[in-house]
Design a protein around this motif. Structure first.
Motif, PDB file in Angstrom:
ATOM      1  N   MET A   1       7.142   1.918  -4.882  1.00 12.62           N
ATOM      2  CA  MET A   1       6.512   0.983  -3.929  1.00 12.62           C
ATOM      3  C   MET A   1       5.053   0.717  -4.325  1.00 12.62           C
ATOM      4  O   MET A   1       4.361   1.628  -4.756  1.00 12.62           O
ATOM      5  N   ILE A   2       4.618  -0.487  -4.135  1.00 15.50           N
ATOM      6  CA  ILE A   2       3.272  -0.882  -4.536  1.00 15.50           C
ATOM      7  C   ILE A   2       2.217  -0.205  -3.637  1.00 15.50           C
ATOM      8  O   ILE A   2       2.408  -0.060  -2.438  1.00 15.50           O
ATOM      9  N   GLU A   3       1.110   0.209  -4.257  1.00 16.06           N
ATOM     10  CA  GLU A   3      -0.009   0.782  -3.498  1.00 16.06           C
ATOM     11  C   GLU A   3      -0.717  -0.379  -2.792  1.00 16.06           C
ATOM     12  O   GLU A   3      -1.166  -1.324  -3.448  1.00 16.06           O
ATOM     13  N   GLN A   4      -0.805  -0.305  -1.483  1.00 10.96           N
ATOM     14  CA  GLN A   4      -1.386  -1.435  -0.752  1.00 10.96           C
ATOM     15  C   GLN A   4      -2.847  -1.205  -0.356  1.00 10.96           C
ATOM     16  O   GLN A   4      -3.501  -2.111   0.128  1.00 10.96           O
ATOM     17  N   LEU A   5      -3.331   0.036  -0.571  1.00 11.54           N
ATOM     18  CA  LEU A   5      -4.706   0.346  -0.166  1.00 11.54           C
ATOM     19  C   LEU A   5      -5.619   0.383  -1.383  1.00 11.54           C
ATOM     20  O   LEU A   5      -5.215   0.785  -2.478  1.00 11.54           O
ATOM     21  N   ASN A   6      -6.858  -0.008  -1.196  1.00  8.40           N
ATOM     22  CA  ASN A   6      -7.882   0.177  -2.221  1.00  8.40           C
ATOM     23  C   ASN A   6      -8.241   1.652  -2.287  1.00  8.40           C
ATOM     24  O   ASN A   6      -7.973   2.403  -1.333  1.00  8.40           O
ATOM     25  N   PRO A   7      -8.911   2.067  -3.388  1.00  6.77           N
ATOM     26  CA  PRO A   7      -9.309   3.477  -3.473  1.00  6.77           C
ATOM     27  C   PRO A   7     -10.182   3.921  -2.288  1.00  6.77           C
ATOM     28  O   PRO A   7     -10.153   5.081  -1.895  1.00  6.77           O
ATOM     29  N   ASP A   8     -10.922   2.977  -1.670  1.00  4.98           N
ATOM     30  CA  ASP A   8     -11.759   3.376  -0.528  1.00  4.98           C
ATOM     31  C   ASP A   8     -10.991   3.368   0.801  1.00  4.98           C
ATOM     32  O   ASP A   8     -11.579   3.510   1.874  1.00  4.98           O
ATOM     33  N   GLY A   9      -9.668   3.160   0.732  1.00  8.49           N
ATOM     34  CA  GLY A   9      -8.848   3.246   1.945  1.00  8.49           C
ATOM     35  C   GLY A   9      -8.685   1.923   2.676  1.00  8.49           C
ATOM     36  O   GLY A   9      -7.914   1.832   3.635  1.00  8.49           O
ATOM     37  N   THR A  10      -9.435   0.889   2.263  1.00  8.68           N
ATOM     38  CA  THR A  10      -9.250  -0.417   2.924  1.00  8.68           C
ATOM     39  C   THR A  10      -7.962  -1.052   2.400  1.00  8.68           C
ATOM     40  O   THR A  10      -7.450  -0.694   1.342  1.00  8.68           O
ATOM     41  N   LEU A  11      -7.475  -2.025   3.177  1.00  8.99           N
ATOM     42  CA  LEU A  11      -6.211  -2.684   2.824  1.00  8.99           C
ATOM     43  C   LEU A  11      -6.472  -3.718   1.722  1.00  8.99           C
ATOM     44  O   LEU A  11      -7.352  -4.567   1.863  1.00  8.99           O
ATOM     45  N   GLN A  12      -5.697  -3.643   0.628  1.00 14.32           N
ATOM     46  CA  GLN A  12      -5.822  -4.698  -0.394  1.00 14.32           C
ATOM     47  C   GLN A  12      -4.687  -5.714  -0.265  1.00 14.32           C
ATOM     48  O   GLN A  12      -4.906  -6.918  -0.303  1.00 14.32           O
ATOM     49  N   HIS A  13      -3.455  -5.190  -0.155  1.00 13.29           N
ATOM     50  CA  HIS A  13      -2.294  -6.073  -0.041  1.00 13.29           C
ATOM     51  C   HIS A  13      -1.563  -5.763   1.266  1.00 13.29           C
ATOM     52  O   HIS A  13      -1.634  -4.649   1.772  1.00 13.29           O
ATOM     53  N   LEU A  14      -0.815  -6.736   1.762  1.00 11.88           N
ATOM     54  CA  LEU A  14       0.116  -6.448   2.854  1.00 11.88           C
ATOM     55  C   LEU A  14       1.454  -7.102   2.514  1.00 11.88           C
ATOM     56  O   LEU A  14       1.675  -8.281   2.779  1.00 11.88           O
ATOM     57  N   VAL A  15       2.290  -6.285   1.876  1.00 10.85           N
ATOM     58  CA  VAL A  15       3.608  -6.746   1.440  1.00 10.85           C
ATOM     59  C   VAL A  15       4.671  -6.171   2.369  1.00 10.85           C
ATOM     60  O   VAL A  15       5.716  -6.762   2.589  1.00 10.85           O
ATOM     61  N   THR A  16       4.388  -5.000   2.896  1.00 13.32           N
ATOM     62  CA  THR A  16       5.319  -4.316   3.792  1.00 13.32           C
ATOM     63  C   THR A  16       4.512  -3.398   4.712  1.00 13.32           C
ATOM     64  O   THR A  16       3.406  -2.975   4.357  1.00 13.32           O
ATOM     65  N   LEU A  17       5.100  -3.082   5.869  1.00 15.36           N
ATOM     66  CA  LEU A  17       4.459  -2.089   6.739  1.00 15.36           C
ATOM     67  C   LEU A  17       4.846  -0.673   6.328  1.00 15.36           C
ATOM     68  O   LEU A  17       4.255   0.299   6.788  1.00 15.36           O
ATOM     69  N   GLU A  18       5.843  -0.580   5.446  1.00 20.45           N
ATOM     70  CA  GLU A  18       6.323   0.733   5.001  1.00 20.45           C
ATOM     71  C   GLU A  18       5.175   1.478   4.311  1.00 20.45           C
ATOM     72  O   GLU A  18       4.472   0.905   3.470  1.00 20.45           O
ATOM     73  N   GLY A  19       5.010   2.718   4.683  1.00 19.18           N
ATOM     74  CA  GLY A  19       4.006   3.545   4.008  1.00 19.18           C
ATOM     75  C   GLY A  19       2.623   3.440   4.633  1.00 19.18           C
ATOM     76  O   GLY A  19       1.730   4.193   4.267  1.00 19.18           O
ATOM     77  N   LEU A  20       2.417   2.510   5.567  1.00 17.81           N
ATOM     78  CA  LEU A  20       1.102   2.432   6.206  1.00 17.81           C
ATOM     79  C   LEU A  20       1.029   3.453   7.343  1.00 17.81           C
ATOM     80  O   LEU A  20       2.046   3.867   7.895  1.00 17.81           O
ATOM     81  N   GLN A  21      -0.196   3.829   7.687  1.00 14.06           N
ATOM     82  CA  GLN A  21      -0.382   4.842   8.726  1.00 14.06           C
ATOM     83  C   GLN A  21      -0.699   4.185  10.071  1.00 14.06           C
ATOM     84  O   GLN A  21      -1.293   3.108  10.126  1.00 14.06           O
ATOM     85  N   ARG A  22      -0.315   4.895  11.119  1.00 17.06           N
ATOM     86  CA  ARG A  22      -0.525   4.377  12.477  1.00 17.06           C
ATOM     87  C   ARG A  22      -1.973   3.947  12.770  1.00 17.06           C
ATOM     88  O   ARG A  22      -2.180   2.873  13.346  1.00 17.06           O
ATOM     89  N   PRO A  23      -3.008   4.741  12.362  1.00 15.98           N
ATOM     90  CA  PRO A  23      -4.369   4.306  12.708  1.00 15.98           C
ATOM     91  C   PRO A  23      -4.719   2.935  12.120  1.00 15.98           C
ATOM     92  O   PRO A  23      -5.403   2.138  12.766  1.00 15.98           O
ATOM     93  N   LEU A  24      -4.237   2.649  10.924  1.00 14.32           N
ATOM     94  CA  LEU A  24      -4.519   1.350  10.317  1.00 14.32           C
ATOM     95  C   LEU A  24      -3.850   0.224  11.114  1.00 14.32           C
ATOM     96  O   LEU A  24      -4.445  -0.826  11.383  1.00 14.32           O
ATOM     97  N   ILE A  25      -2.610   0.469  11.529  1.00 11.95           N
ATOM     98  CA  ILE A  25      -1.896  -0.542  12.320  1.00 11.95           C
ATOM     99  C   ILE A  25      -2.634  -0.759  13.642  1.00 11.95           C
ATOM    100  O   ILE A  25      -2.845  -1.895  14.081  1.00 11.95           O
TER     101      ILE A  25
END
Ligand code: ASP
Length: 322
Positions: A1-25
């Protein structure tokens, strides 16, 4: 699965909600809520995306998603170009990566893609420059992350906490990316009970929706539900011979005012659109007091503003030299 976060934890891509954490949502939903305005008030605006260029690349029909991504980008000051894939060079055989690199050479910062073919948005996200973001506006039957977020926002506005809720997702679940992304959002947010109701031919494999209760009677599925999410029959994703007759489908699986009485009295009715009135939903329900369908559309703009702001945050900071 593609890494959707930048190294600093910000969102770079949004291709799927899979793998994202609740606080970000939750953060995206909070932010989206700040962009919601009454319909008769001036729409929410900002200059957050000034200097940012957004390309809409749509390979499938769209009204709500395409319109709201464009409005969201423009209301935040971005430049926007829209490409219909059937009118672009992809119809002449250009590969998707050639199309993407061509757009990148025009200094596109955000690529919003709707794709019929599974895997394409993730593939593109894996090949773009590090300053470019890819957002899925719907990928085959698999994923529609901003729809999942706008559905969650709509439920939150009406119900507050997800923990005590029973949500019934109803209809052509097997072919629905809306159902998949809604289920992911609901699960991440800790929804008490998620039910799936589908005719046998439209019921997905259990592994795809672990933890859901499965029903093939609409009456049973909506009994006591707080939220009913209706789905369109995705005729374009099935053989013509598999499309059920409209009248038969409505008789067995259509949401009518009588059936709706089985849900909780304060239940809300959702539908991602486009609706097939008289097939999956009766007009009296679609236009009735429990329907929040047009509110979902309004929330779509707010959610897409929040997502565009989030994915461009790092690049905007770098450009400002911060
Ligand atoms: N508009 C939604 C989607 O693109 C739902 C639908 O088409 O039925 O998936």
């Amino acid at each position: 699965m593609i890494e959707q976060l930048n190294p600093d934890g910000t969102l770079q891509h949004l291709v799927t909600l899979e793998g994202l954490q609740r606080p970000l949502i939750e953060q995206l939903l909070e932010r989206a809520q700040t962009f919601v305005r009454p319909l008769d008030a001036p729409s929410s605006r900002s200059t957050a995306l000034a200097g940012v260029t957004v390309a809409n690349l749509f390979g499938e029909a769209s009204t709500r998603t395409r319109g709201s991504f464009e409005l969201a980008a423009r209301r935040m000051g971005a430049e926007v170009i829209n490409l219909e894939l059937h009118l672009s060079s992809r119809s002449k055989g250009e590969t998707i990566l050639d199309t993407v690199y061509t757009l990148q050479s025009m200094q596109i910062d955000v690529l919003i893609m709707r794709e019929t073919e599974p895997g394409v948005p993730g593939f593109v996200a894996g090949h773009v420059s590090s300053h470019v973001s890819v957002l899925s506006a719907g990928e085959a039957h698999l994923s529609h992350p901003t729809q999942g977020l706008l559905d969650a926002l709509t439920i939150r506005q009406h119900k507050g906490n997800f923990g005590p809720l029973t949500v019934a997702i109803v209809g052509d679940v097997a072919h629905s990316r809306v159902a998949r992304s809604a289920w992911r959002a609901l699960t991440l947010l800790g929804t008490g009970e998620v039910r799936l109701m589908a005719p046998p031919a439209f019921m997905p494999e259990p592994e795809e929706f672990p933890g859901c209760k499965r029903f093939n009677s609409l009456d049973d599925a909506i009994a006591g539900a707080d939220v009913i999410m209706m789905l369109r029959i995705q005729k374009e994703r099935m053989a013509e011979t598999s499309v059920p007759a409209a009248a038969d489908y409505f008789a067995e699986y259509g949401l009518t005012p009588q059936r709706l009485k089985l849900a909780r009295p304060d239940a809300i009715v959702m539908h991602p659109g486009p609706m097939n009135r008289g097939i999956e939903i009766d007009s009296a329900v679609a236009d009735g007091p429990q329907s929040v369908i047009l509110q979902q559309v309004s929330n779509g703009v707010a959610v897409r503003m929040a997502v565009l702001e989030a994915v461009t945050e790092r690049v905007r900071r770098l450009r400002q030299g911060a």
